[in-house]
Write an enzyme that holds these catalytic residues in place. Structure first.
Site, PDB file in Angstrom:
ATOM      1  N   SER A 111       0.853  -1.145  -0.222  1.00  0.00           N
ATOM      2  CA  SER A 111       0.089  -0.128   0.127  1.00  0.00           C
ATOM      3  C   SER A 111       0.746   1.126  -0.003  1.00  0.00           C
ATOM      4  O   SER A 111       1.731   1.390  -0.862  1.00  0.00           O
ATOM      5  CB  SER A 111      -0.968  -0.058   1.283  1.00  0.00           C
ATOM      6  OG  SER A 111      -2.003   0.937   0.990  1.00  0.00           O
ATOM      7  N   GLU A 137      -9.538  -3.518  -6.581  1.00  0.00           N
ATOM      8  CA  GLU A 137      -9.117  -2.373  -5.730  1.00  0.00           C
ATOM      9  C   GLU A 137      -8.817  -0.855  -6.474  1.00  0.00           C
ATOM     10  O   GLU A 137      -8.940  -0.833  -7.814  1.00  0.00           O
ATOM     11  CB  GLU A 137      -7.467  -2.595  -5.642  1.00  0.00           C
ATOM     12  CG  GLU A 137      -7.444  -3.851  -4.777  1.00  0.00           C
ATOM     13  CD  GLU A 137      -5.698  -3.851  -4.040  1.00  0.00           C
ATOM     14  OE1 GLU A 137      -5.526  -2.842  -3.445  1.00  0.00           O
ATOM     15  OE2 GLU A 137      -5.087  -4.834  -4.263  1.00  0.00           O
ATOM     16  N   HIS A 158      -7.475  -5.715  -0.868  1.00  0.00           N
ATOM     17  CA  HIS A 158      -6.474  -4.819  -0.522  1.00  0.00           C
ATOM     18  C   HIS A 158      -5.271  -5.555   0.495  1.00  0.00           C
ATOM     19  O   HIS A 158      -5.711  -5.857   1.480  1.00  0.00           O
ATOM     20  CB  HIS A 158      -6.538  -3.448  -0.325  1.00  0.00           C
ATOM     21  CG  HIS A 158      -5.350  -2.551   0.048  1.00  0.00           C
ATOM     22  ND1 HIS A 158      -4.819  -2.051  -1.160  1.00  0.00           N
ATOM     23  CD2 HIS A 158      -5.001  -1.915   1.015  1.00  0.00           C
ATOM     24  CE1 HIS A 158      -3.952  -1.202  -0.750  1.00  0.00           C
ATOM     25  NE2 HIS A 158      -4.061  -1.034   0.528  1.00  0.00           N
TER      26      HIS A 158
END
Length: 292
Positions: free
Chosen positions: A142, A236, A266
């Site tokens: 991320s 996503e 995610h």
């Protein structure tokens, strides 16, 4: 798709996505810390050690019987606002067991208390210190995946000795959020809420240029970079961050591979204790790391 993945996606959509959309940063930090202790568990025999690297606090995760080098330098996710080395250490312990390598997780400074460029400064300090004694493989997820790629850009820009490779799970590579998937997948993403983009961006950047490649590696220069490995789920909101990053890397001559997984949430490898697909992805990554 496994039944575990089907069930996890429902849980994330019904409970985690609404929480991420409404909780303030302090509650997000407390909640993620608690849930990581409850749900994410390292393999038996793992050792953890706190230390300092380049003036930055870090946590080492070592599976039983690992060799000393190369080292996986891993940056946790959390929108640059929450998350710690502890929230992600179980996943890195699993990767340590699969690769036979130690993992080092920096507790880089978080926004809004420490806005950009504190994160890349800490990442670079850790890399310099670690690379002086070890070969290094950089990774992250991320925002931490974006930080890993931003660090690669900075290493190349400064003419430093590059890492052996870089990998990223669902990386945030463009904090202008100009990818089409931000809107196309707003309803489909079962974890991230597009409604908080502006708030998180302001906490992180505090008015600085979102196209700075130290914040948005999508706009960086990567000629001469080592191999890169990325993966992302097709639903996503950050799907296009990976796809456009892959295109940019290949256009600059980088040996890069990116996989898009159907209906994967995610950063799904963090659920390695319960999700067969998470274990499969970590094994694939471990094979790539061994090939470097």
């Amino acid at each position: 798709m496994s039944w575990q993945l089907r069930l996890l996606n429902r849980h994330l959509r019904w409970f985690e996505k609404p929480a991420l959309a409404r909780h303030d940063k302090d509650r997000l930090r407390r909640s993620f810390a608690l849930k990581s202790r409850l749900y994410f568990h390292a393999p038996l025999g793992t050792s953890f050690e706190r230390a300092s690297l380049g003036g930055v606090p870090v946590q080492w995760a070592r599976a039983r019987g690992v060799r000393p080098a190369p080292v996986i330098l891993y940056f946790h996710g959390g929108a640059y606002v929450f998350g710690t080395s502890t929230t992600h250490r179980a996943m890195l312990a699993k990767l340590s067991a699969l690769t036979g390598l130690p993992a080092c997780l920096p507790d880089y400074r978080l926004a809004p208390e420490h806005p950009f460029p504190a994160q890349i400064d800490d990442a670079l300090a850790c890399y310099r210190a670690l690379r002086s004694t070890h070969e290094v493989i950089i990774g992250g997820d991320s925002a931490g995946g974006g930080l890993a790629l931003a660090l690669l850009h900075e290493i190349l820009a400064r003419g430093l000795v590059p890492p052996m490779g870089v990998f990223a799970f669902s990386p945030l590579t463009d904090v202008t959020y100009s990818g089409a998937s931000v809107t196309e997948n707003a309803a489909r993403d079962c974890v991230l809420s597009a409604t908080r983009i502006g708030e998180m961006l302001e906490m992180f950047l505090r008015g600085q240029d979102p196209r700075d490649p130290r914040a948005s590696p999508l706009f960086g220069r990567f000629t001469g970079a080592p191999p890169v490995w990325m993966t992302v789920g097709d639903t996503e909101i950050l799907r296009d961050d990976t796809l456009r990053m892959q295109a940019a890397l290949v256009a600059q001559g980088v040996q890069s591979v990116a996989t898009v997984k159907p209906d994967h949430p995610h950063v799904w490898p963090i659920f390695h204790n319960v999700l067969p697909e998470a274990g499969e992805t970590l094994r694939d990554l471990a094979g790539w790391i061994r090939s470097l």
